[in-house]
Scaffold this motif. Structure first.
Motif, mmCIF file in Angstrom:
data_model
loop_
_atom_site.group_PDB
_atom_site.id
_atom_site.type_symbol
_atom_site.label_atom_id
_atom_site.label_comp_id
_atom_site.label_asym_id
_atom_site.label_seq_id
_atom_site.Cartn_x
_atom_site.Cartn_y
_atom_site.Cartn_z
ATOM 1 N N SER A 21 0.835 -1.191 0.000
ATOM 2 C CA SER A 21 0.000 0.000 0.000
ATOM 3 C C SER A 21 0.872 1.245 0.000
ATOM 4 N N ALA A 23 0.423 5.461 0.714
ATOM 5 C CA ALA A 23 -0.439 6.562 1.124
ATOM 6 C C ALA A 23 0.187 7.884 0.705
ATOM 7 N N THR A 77 -4.805 6.618 -1.649
ATOM 8 C CA THR A 77 -3.961 5.433 -1.603
ATOM 9 C C THR A 77 -3.918 4.711 -2.945
#
Length: 121
Positions: A21, A23, A77
């Motif tokens: 992930s 951000a 994201t």
């Protein structure tokens, strides 16, 4: 400039899965393209996958059918679901963002710090 922070790397056996992930520090809605590069020591950094603001993905041939990129503009994201991992997928993975494209490194305007993915055989 957008700050990018990756998470989700680690060690996995061949055939396993990991999810990365990234951000963004501010709204990613104004960033047209986000995605992931990877780099092995001593080799060039290579584009793995990218996704446009409207959700259109693009994949390198060596991950097609195994990796899926997704993006949530509301949460700022971008994620990379990596399945059927192979030892040759071992690398540092970097989140990248650019106003128009990230297909070439010179067009990337923001880089994450990188997260290590290690696939054991």
């Amino acid at each position: 400039q957008v700050q990018l922070v990756e998470s989700g790397g680690g060690l996995v056996q061949a055939g396993g899965s990991l999810r990365l992930s990234c951000a963004a520090s501010r709204s990613s809605g104004g960033i047209n393209v986000m995605g992931w590069y990877r780099q092995v020591p001593g080799k060039q950094r290579e584009l793995v996958a990218s996704i446009t603001n409207d959700g259109t993905p693009n994949y390198a041939s060596f991950v097609k059918g195994r990796f899926t990129i997704s993006r949530d503009n509301a949460k700022n994201t971008v994620s990379l679901q990596m399945n059927s991992l192979k030892p040759e997928d071992t690398a540092a993975y970097y989140c990248a963002a650019g106003p128009w494209t990230i297909a070439v490194q010179t067009a990337v305007r923001s880089w994450g710090q990188g997260t290590q993915v290690t696939v054991s055989s």
